[in-house]
Design an enzyme around this catalytic site. Structure first.
Site, PDB file in Angstrom:
ATOM      1  N   ARG A   1      55.670  50.247  24.045  1.00 49.12           N
ATOM      2  CA  ARG A   1      56.206  50.026  22.692  1.00 49.12           C
ATOM      3  C   ARG A   1      55.178  50.352  21.609  1.00 49.12           C
ATOM      4  O   ARG A   1      55.519  50.483  20.430  1.00 49.12           O
ATOM      5  CB  ARG A   1      56.738  48.619  22.491  1.00 49.12           C
ATOM      6  CG  ARG A   1      55.956  47.517  23.110  1.00 49.12           C
ATOM      7  CD  ARG A   1      56.535  46.107  22.902  1.00 49.12           C
ATOM      8  NE  ARG A   1      56.828  45.817  21.510  1.00 49.12           N
ATOM      9  CZ  ARG A   1      58.064  45.642  21.043  1.00 49.12           C
ATOM     10  NH1 ARG A   1      59.084  45.766  21.842  1.00 49.12           N
ATOM     11  NH2 ARG A   1      58.263  45.357  19.772  1.00 49.12           N
TER      12      ARG A   1
ATOM     13  N   GLU B   1      48.687  36.745  49.653  1.00 52.16           N
ATOM     14  CA  GLU B   1      47.563  36.033  49.029  1.00 52.16           C
ATOM     15  C   GLU B   1      46.679  36.963  48.203  1.00 52.16           C
ATOM     16  O   GLU B   1      45.678  36.538  47.638  1.00 52.16           O
ATOM     17  CB  GLU B   1      46.710  35.368  50.125  1.00 52.16           C
ATOM     18  CG  GLU B   1      47.438  34.303  50.909  1.00 52.16           C
ATOM     19  CD  GLU B   1      48.043  33.239  50.013  1.00 52.16           C
ATOM     20  OE1 GLU B   1      49.248  32.969  50.133  1.00 52.16           O
ATOM     21  OE2 GLU B   1      47.303  32.703  49.152  1.00 52.16           O
TER      22      GLU B   1
ATOM     23  N   ASP C   1      54.602  43.746  15.073  1.00 55.87           N
ATOM     24  CA  ASP C   1      54.764  42.792  16.173  1.00 55.87           C
ATOM     25  C   ASP C   1      53.729  41.689  16.020  1.00 55.87           C
ATOM     26  O   ASP C   1      52.613  41.945  15.588  1.00 55.87           O
ATOM     27  CB  ASP C   1      54.483  43.499  17.519  1.00 55.87           C
ATOM     28  CG  ASP C   1      55.722  44.207  18.035  1.00 55.87           C
ATOM     29  OD1 ASP C   1      56.782  44.055  17.413  1.00 55.87           O
ATOM     30  OD2 ASP C   1      55.602  44.922  19.040  1.00 55.87           O
TER      31      ASP C   1
ATOM     32  N   PRO D   1      45.355  36.842  39.112  1.00 56.83           N
ATOM     33  CA  PRO D   1      44.936  35.696  38.289  1.00 56.83           C
ATOM     34  C   PRO D   1      43.431  35.679  38.016  1.00 56.83           C
ATOM     35  O   PRO D   1      42.964  35.010  37.122  1.00 56.83           O
ATOM     36  CB  PRO D   1      45.336  34.480  39.140  1.00 56.83           C
ATOM     37  CG  PRO D   1      46.280  34.974  40.152  1.00 56.83           C
ATOM     38  CD  PRO D   1      45.923  36.408  40.409  1.00 56.83           C
TER      39      PRO D   1
HETATM   40  C1  4FV Z   1      49.060  37.701  38.700  1.00 57.34           C
HETATM   41  C2  4FV Z   1      48.729  37.111  37.453  1.00 57.34           C
HETATM   42  C3  4FV Z   1      49.410  36.997  39.951  1.00 57.34           C
HETATM   43  C4  4FV Z   1      48.664  36.590  43.058  1.00 57.34           C
HETATM   44  C5  4FV Z   1      48.991  36.776  44.537  1.00 57.34           C
HETATM   45  C6  4FV Z   1      50.391  38.249  43.236  1.00 57.34           C
HETATM   46  C7  4FV Z   1      49.841  37.186  42.347  1.00 57.34           C
HETATM   47  C8  4FV Z   1      49.998  37.865  44.632  1.00 57.34           C
HETATM   48  N1  4FV Z   1      49.025  39.045  38.546  1.00 57.34           N
HETATM   49  N2  4FV Z   1      48.497  38.126  36.594  1.00 57.34           N
HETATM   50  N3  4FV Z   1      48.622  35.780  37.134  1.00 57.34           N
HETATM   51  N4  4FV Z   1      49.485  37.765  41.046  1.00 57.34           N
HETATM   52  O1  4FV Z   1      49.606  35.791  39.963  1.00 57.34           O
HETATM   53  O2  4FV Z   1      48.670  39.268  37.259  1.00 57.34           O
HETATM   54  O3  4FV Z   1      49.334  38.949  45.246  1.00 57.34           O
END
Ligand code: 4FV
Length: 232
Positions: free
Chosen positions: A154, A116, A169, A89
């Site tokens: 794609r 985490e 697209d 994130p």
């Molecule tokens: C995430 C996202 C995401 C966070 C903790 C996986 C998680 C766990 N990955 N974009 N939004 N990952 O939430 O790519 O490790």
């Protein structure tokens, strides 16, 4: 193009990628997919891949060494245009421009976190970039990795039946898609727009462009025009 995914759930990635467009592209050897489980690079009896966070807090953090060794194993093929990307994130928001650029690479190593997340030193020392699906949290990076693989695949030549369809697209042109209709022509009095039944292709194209512009202006005014020149 070669995709490598570092994941604690290799089968989840392998099996999902075998379906649909990505499965066909793998079958036709347009892309290859390799998966690497950090657990295979542990050296203790319990195959430990995570530990408690320093400073306290809930959950567990993925340890540096198994991730580092799994990435090194994926790198052994030693392709030049290679990038290591951690999905989280905290990453750069995914969009069609970023994915189209990534499609020019020879190898993309995607690291799927769990728990985490991962030790920060892994991100700083071993990853070239951090990408995010969006501002929300999912349980593991595998779904994000699969989305990246699908969206890039794609765009590659000879993957979709009609190469133009990747160009058309939504977002490839920088616009949202125009509305789509199929049979029946009328649904409880709700009819398909006449223009689409007219057979006048130039008029239909004009109508579709106007609809795409209208949809984008209404639903996503934030989208600047992202004109992407696909490589084919
Ligand atoms: C995430 C996202 C995401 C966070 C903790 C996986 C998680 C766990 N990955 N974009 N939004 N990952 O939430 O790519 O490790």
């Amino acid at each position: 193009m070669r995709f490598d995914v570092i994941t604690l759930f290799p089968e989840m990635v392998k099996q999902t990628a075998q379906v649909g467009v990505t499965g066909k592209a793998i079958e036709n050897k347009i892309v290859t997919l390799n998966v690497w489980n950090p657990r295979d690079y542990t050296h203790d009896r319990h195959k430990t891949v995570d530990d408690r966070p320093f400073g306290g807090g809930q959950g567990m953090v993925m340890k540096y060494q198994p991730l580092h060794d799994a990435v090194n194993a994926a790198k052994e093929v030693n392709l030049t245009q290679c990038k290591v990307v951690y999905l989280s994130p905290q990453g750069k928001p995914l969009n069609q421009v970023l994915l189209h650029e990534a499609g020019q690479l020879s190898q993309l190593i995607l690291v799927a976190g769990r728990y985490e997340g991962v030790d920060e030193r892994f991100i700083q020392r071993d990853c070239d970039e951090e990408w995010s699906l969006g501002d929300y949290v999912i349980s593991g990076g595998e779904l994000a990795a699969l989305i990246v693989i699908d969206a890039i695949t794609r765009l590659l030549p000879n993957v979709l039946g009609n190469e133009q369809s990747a160009l058309q697209d939504s977002h490839s042109s920088g616009l949202l898609d125009y509305p789509q209709f199929t049979r029946p022509e009328t649904l409880d009095g709700d009819a398909v727009p006449d223009i689409l039944l007219s057979g006048h292709h130039a008029d239909i194209e004009r109508w579709r462009m106007k609809q795409a512009l209208g949809q984008t202006w209404q639903k996503r005014p934030d989208l600047e025009k992202r004109k992407i020149k696909c490589k084919y």
